[in-house]
Scaffold this active site. Structure first.
Site, PDB file in Angstrom:
ATOM      1  N   GLY A 165      12.276  17.819  -7.289  1.00  0.00           N
ATOM      2  CA  GLY A 165      11.037  18.565  -7.121  1.00  0.00           C
ATOM      3  C   GLY A 165      10.964  19.480  -5.922  1.00  0.00           C
ATOM      4  N   ILE A 182      13.572  15.996 -12.355  1.00  0.00           N
ATOM      5  CA  ILE A 182      14.245  15.365 -13.501  1.00  0.00           C
ATOM      6  C   ILE A 182      14.313  13.856 -13.319  1.00  0.00           C
ATOM      7  CG2 ILE A 182      16.396  15.281 -14.825  1.00  0.00           C
ATOM      8  CD1 ILE A 182      16.953  18.146 -13.731  1.00  0.00           C
ATOM      9  N   TYR A 219      11.782  23.408 -12.999  1.00  0.00           N
ATOM     10  CA  TYR A 219      12.211  22.034 -12.715  1.00  0.00           C
ATOM     11  C   TYR A 219      13.479  22.055 -11.872  1.00  0.00           C
ATOM     12  CZ  TYR A 219      15.749  22.571 -16.442  1.00  0.00           C
ATOM     13  OH  TYR A 219      16.804  22.990 -17.208  1.00  0.00           O
ATOM     14  N   CYS A 220      13.693  20.952 -11.145  1.00  0.00           N
ATOM     15  CA  CYS A 220      14.914  20.752 -10.371  1.00  0.00           C
ATOM     16  C   CYS A 220      15.176  19.245 -10.301  1.00  0.00           C
ATOM     17  CB  CYS A 220      14.809  21.369  -8.981  1.00  0.00           C
ATOM     18  SG  CYS A 220      13.483  20.684  -7.963  1.00  0.00           S
ATOM     19  N   THR A 221      16.055  18.793  -9.422  1.00  0.00           N
ATOM     20  CA  THR A 221      16.460  17.386  -9.400  1.00  0.00           C
ATOM     21  C   THR A 221      15.308  16.450  -9.042  1.00  0.00           C
ATOM     22  OG1 THR A 221      18.663  18.088  -8.704  1.00  0.00           O
ATOM     23  CG2 THR A 221      18.125  15.755  -8.456  1.00  0.00           C
TER      24      THR A 221
END
Length: 620
Positions: free
Chosen positions: A214, A241, A210-212
């Protein structure tokens, strides 16, 4: 919401799309006209591989922008993340985040997975499988049951956070059933190295990334899958997220705040957990609005309001971990720092306070003293080596120079992006009568143990790019070879812009020989409107001018220090007149020239070091 309210409410829009872009100019023209007509501010990045956009403005106008973007068929299926928010209140933060202007740039990569543009990157089609926010949450809730059809049931599930450490400090996924891996990297381009070093920890696992928003998971998951067998089951949170928190407003398994790259700084759930802590006193704190930064690497650090004080510099945990020298003052737990002379204790808290240091023993201090004035930090200088060198040997060649200036500067060395072949000249042997035989065409020395060589510029139509084999050189050394080395400029500029952006900010750039030629071209780029390159000064040693870079006499405003031989013939490679000519491209009132008696080197005699220090003192 009433239509009139929506017309004035502010918002932020994020979206990206990996798609083959055949007409870059068309997209640039569209975004320029559309965003300007709607009054949108922010960042638009366009590459052959797609687009990455973060813009802000009135919600109603952002919706019009989305409708216009959808007129392009290749944006079908794009996840437009639109959030309402207050308009920017802090102009300083808005400026730093790029939300006081519109920046549209054509780039080679949407996100820079590796700062060397010549290295082969994974294919985006190999990215991990997308999981919606609901699917992602179910995986965490059921500890991997959702994935049993994608791989062996025995596979262990791990969470991998693809973000930087300053982001993970204030928020991350936490679940008792799944191990979370936090690489603790300073920038995204450090992630491949972390993955390489932790292959065995990832091999055979079901990896949930996961990241901010995508986009960083796309290339990172493809990079993991490119490792081959044992790295097949890679999944990523679609929409990142931000999309997850829209579905799970109480935060779900995400604790803390989601760091965002716009004027909002961070976005939390309804629970508003605080998992961050002050770098100095350790109290709960997760507000980056003060934009406190590490004095060494310039990364954001968390320093609570009670601990912030004018005249203080901070040292992040990564720089502490890697033993940055200097005085780091321990906190007394009340938000104030006291000098402490515990000679056998390792400093653990990252702050430098000039007032406290006046009576502090500083055996390893990084404070420079000049006429009683003490400076609490060093100047960060990016160093560019010469032709057919590398960062390692340039660091060795400048070791004495670095040692004499250690109280004032911190030097960062990087390899140039173009790899060049090794060269050798076959030996001749004598006969019994003293005549010479033909050169022996024996095999070249073994490559084992040979450090690769690099260049910023190469000869026209050179076939040597990215080669590491030996080449035979029959002709003697040509001191004018640099005049033919003009290819590869665009790649090197792209590479340096990425380095300055991701590893910076740097106070200055130092270039030697061909590296000095590149430094001059960086100064030229620095003065182009809307260019995002930023540094305060340039040091050009034994340099020469590349006229194809658009240099013009006397017009470069960047303060410059020019160091070269005085013309007595000791520099066989770059003549005195050539280096002198390079200095004429810089505005006279801002340049300093140091001529020395030595050859193709950076001098370290006291009289020269004194003048170099005098130049550097302007920027401390």
């Amino acid at each position: 919401m009433a239509e009139t309210e929506r017309a004035v409410e502010h918002g932020v829009l994020l979206y990206y799309k990996y798609v083959q872009v055949t007409d870059l100019d068309q997209l640039v023209s569209f975004y320029d006209s559309n965003c300007k007509s709607l009054g949108l501010l922010g960042r638009v990045r366009i590459a052959r591989e797609g687009v990455n956009v973060t813009v802000g403005g009135k919600l109603s106008l952002l919706e019009k922008h989305i409708a216009a973007v959808k007129s392009f068929d290749f944006f079908e299926g794009t996840d437009f993340k639109l959030a309402s928010c207050n308009s920017p209140l802090d102009n300083r933060i808005a400026t730093e985040c790029g939300f006081t202007s519109l920046s549209i740039r054509v780039v080679k990569e949407l996100v820079t997975l590796n700062s060397n543009p010549l290295l082969k990157l994974p294919t985006i089609s190999d990215a991990g499988k997308h999981l919606s926010a609901v699917e992602f949450n179910s995986v965490l809730q059921n500890a991997g049951n959702l994935l049993e059809n994608e791989g062996p049931e025995s596979k262990k599930l791990v969470l991998l956070d693809a973000r930087n450490i300053y982001e993970t400090r204030i928020g991350k996924f936490q679940t008792p059933n799944v191990e979370t891996l936090d690489p603790k990297i300073r920038q995204y381009s450090d992630l491949p190295s972390w993955i390489d070093d932790h292959c065995e920890q990832l091999r055979g696992k079901s990896i949930l990334m996961y990241c901010t928003g995508g986009i960083r998971c796309e290339m990172a998951s493809a990079y993991i899958r490119s490792k081959g067998a044992g790295f097949d089951d890679v999944f990523q949170l679609y929409g990142g997220i931000q999309r997850y928190l829209e579905y799970f407003t109480d935060g779900g398994f995400f604790k803390g705040k989601n760091f965002v790259f716009d004027h909002r700084i961070s976005v939390g759930s309804s629970k508003m957990d605080t998992i961050g802590s002050c770098l100095l006193c350790g109290s709960p704190f997760d507000n980056y609005s003060s934009r406190c930064r590490c004095a060494y690497c310039r990364m954001l650090v968390l320093v609570c309001d009670n601990c912030q004080k004018d005249g203080m510099d901070y040292v992040c945990e990564l720089c502490q971990k890697h033993d940055k020298e200097g005085v780091l003052l321990p906190s007394n737990g009340r938000g104030r720092c006291e000098a402490e002379s515990a000679a056998n204790d390792r400093p653990v808290v990252g702050k430098i306070e000039s007032s406290a240091l006046s009576h502090q023993p500083t055996p390893n201090s990084e404070l420079h003293s000049e006429n009683g004035v003490r400076y609490p930090k060093k100047l960060r200088i990016l160093c560019l080596h010469g032709f057919r060198q590398n960062a390692s040997n340039f660091k060795g060649r400048t070791a004495s120079f670095a040692k004499k200036l250690k109280n004032m500067v911190e030097l960062t060395y990087i390899d140039a992006p173009h790899e060049v072949p090794f060269i050798y000249r076959p030996r001749s042997t004598e006969t019994s009568d003293g005549s010479l035989k033909q050169p022996l065409r024996h095999s070249p020395p073994p490559l084992e143990g040979c450090r690769r060589k690099f260049a910023w510029l190469v000869a026209q139509k050179s076939s040597s790019l990215m080669e590491s084999n030996w080449q035979v050189v029959d002709e003697p050394f040509d001191p004018l070879q640099y005049q033919q080395q003009i290819d590869g400029l665009d790649d090197s500029l792209t590479y340096l812009k990425a380095v300055l952006s991701e590893q910076g900010p740097f106070d200055g750039v130092l270039g030697f020989s061909q590296g000095a030629a590149m430094t001059a071209l960086l100064c030229r780029q620095h003065e182009i409107p809307d260019c995002e390159i930023s540094f305060k000064f340039a040091i050009l040693c034994s340099g020469f001018a590349i006229n194809s870079g658009g240099l013009k006499l006397g017009l470069l405003q960047c303060p410059s220090l020019h160091i070269f031989g005085n013309g007595h013939g000791k520099d066989r490679q770059i003549s005195h007149n050539v280096s002198l000519e390079l200095s004429t491209y810089f505005e006279p009132s801002g340049r300093m020239i140091i001529e020395h008696e030595s050859g193709h080197i950076i001098p370290t005699q006291p009289e020269h070091i004194d003048r170099i220090e005098a130049f550097l003192l302007r920027f401390l």
